[in-house]
Scaffold this motif. Structure first.
Motif, PDB file in Angstrom:
ATOM      1  N   ILE A  42       0.711  -1.172  -0.006  1.00 60.23           N
ATOM      2  CA  ILE A  42       0.112   0.129   0.158  1.00 60.23           C
ATOM      3  C   ILE A  42       0.935   1.305  -0.035  1.00 60.23           C
ATOM      4  N   ASN A  43       1.755   1.141   0.805  1.00 58.16           N
ATOM      5  CA  ASN A  43       2.720   2.551   1.068  1.00 58.16           C
ATOM      6  C   ASN A  43       3.639   2.674  -0.397  1.00 58.16           C
ATOM      7  N   GLU A  45       2.452   2.251  -3.032  1.00 61.80           N
ATOM      8  CA  GLU A  45       1.654   2.898  -4.098  1.00 61.80           C
ATOM      9  C   GLU A  45       1.372   4.452  -3.664  1.00 61.80           C
ATOM     10  N   LYS A  46       1.788   4.701  -2.720  1.00 64.48           N
ATOM     11  CA  LYS A  46       1.552   6.246  -2.103  1.00 64.48           C
ATOM     12  C   LYS A  46       2.877   7.050  -2.144  1.00 64.48           C
ATOM     13  N   ILE A  47       3.882   6.354  -1.671  1.00 57.84           N
ATOM     14  CA  ILE A  47       5.130   7.172  -2.042  1.00 57.84           C
ATOM     15  C   ILE A  47       6.227   5.912  -2.905  1.00 57.84           C
ATOM     16  N   SER A  48       6.959   6.580  -3.539  1.00 58.40           N
ATOM     17  CA  SER A  48       7.586   5.645  -4.384  1.00 58.40           C
ATOM     18  C   SER A  48       8.794   5.014  -4.038  1.00 58.40           C
ATOM     19  N   LYS A  78       6.338   5.475   7.975  1.00 57.80           N
ATOM     20  CA  LYS A  78       5.094   5.334   7.238  1.00 57.80           C
ATOM     21  C   LYS A  78       4.389   3.882   7.710  1.00 57.80           C
ATOM     22  N   SER A  82       1.814   2.501  10.799  1.00 57.58           N
ATOM     23  CA  SER A  82       0.506   1.817  10.215  1.00 57.58           C
ATOM     24  C   SER A  82       0.448   0.394  10.716  1.00 57.58           C
TER      25      SER A  82
END
Length: 250
Positions: A42-43, A45-48, A78, A82
């Protein structure tokens, strides 16, 4: 004393080792492992960033990562934040789960990168919990040898090694290059101790020992302490019970 600045990788690639605080177990079951891997996905996809390999053990995980335009500090802040939130809710605990300062080492060349991938995939064999790379489920090896690569960037490594067959051959050769690791001075492995505890207390999950009433918890811990080769720190990281509590249990 101020912390030493983390060494910057010229390639942007790092071998990272994350460990539970006081060597506490961070993956009790398959659900825990799947949730952590989902946080990586998931992360991403949010931060490269790119993940080239990983291997999950009970109280630590190896990850080979390219930070790209971010920093590994920001990335793992991050990811771990989570996961710890979810983990603490599941196990009804509070506070830190991971050691504050994770270990990392820079990867400086393609040859170094390939050795790191092999070292990470061979970790279960060296720990004595698997006889071959193929049989260990919780590593990125299957992403390379199957058609389900998921969020792992397998293309880069396979291109360097010129295909899957040469990758498999290379992964099964002896890796002698030293990489960072956490020392474990206990003479009985965490896996063997967990197996013994589960045999003795088959009606309990190890993660539930922490939540038992004081008398029952202390009785179980007292018996665990008598198992040859155990240490207080090892019991603490497997059960999540504070070291100070275990130390005072007779």
């Amino acid at each position: 004393m101020p912390r030493t600045a983390r060494k910057k990788s010229p390639t942007g690639i790092y071998h990272v080792v994350l460990r539970g605080i006081n060597k506490q177990t961070i993956f009790y079951d398959d659900e825990d492992r799947k949730v952590f891997l989902n946080r990586l996905k998931i992360n991403k996809e949010k931060i490269s960033y790119e993940i080239y390999s990983f291997c999950m053990m009970s109280n630590h995980i190896h990850i080979l990562i390219n930070e790209l335009d971010n920093s590994i500090g920001k990335i793992f802040q991050k990811i771990l934040g989570s996961y710890v939130y979810w983990y603490n809710r599941k196990y009804e605990r509070i506070g830190n789960l991971f050691q504050d300062r994770f270990k990392s080492e820079t990867i400086n060349s393609e040859g170094h990168l390939l050795s790191a991938v092999r070292y990470i995939h061979q970790n279960p064999i060296k720990a004595g919990i698997a006889k071959s790379i193929e049989e260990y489920e919780w590593s990125s090896y299957s992403a390379y040898v199957s058609d389900k690569k998921g969020f792992i960037n397998t293309d880069y490594i396979l291109r360097i090694l010129d295909g899957k067959d040469k990758f498999i051959k290379f992964m099964n050769e002896v890796e002698e290059k030293p990489f960072i690791e956490f020392n474990n001075t206990a003479s009985i492995s965490d896996k063997k101790l967990q197996d013994q505890i589960e045999r003795i207390y088959s009606k309990y999950k190890i993660s539930n020992i922490l939540t038992l009433e004081k008398g029952g918890r202390n009785e179980i811990v007292s018996i665990i302490k008598a198992i040859p080769g155990t240490s207080i720190r090892q019991i603490a990281r497997i059960t999540g019970i504070p070291i100070s509590t275990i130390r005072h249990i007779k």
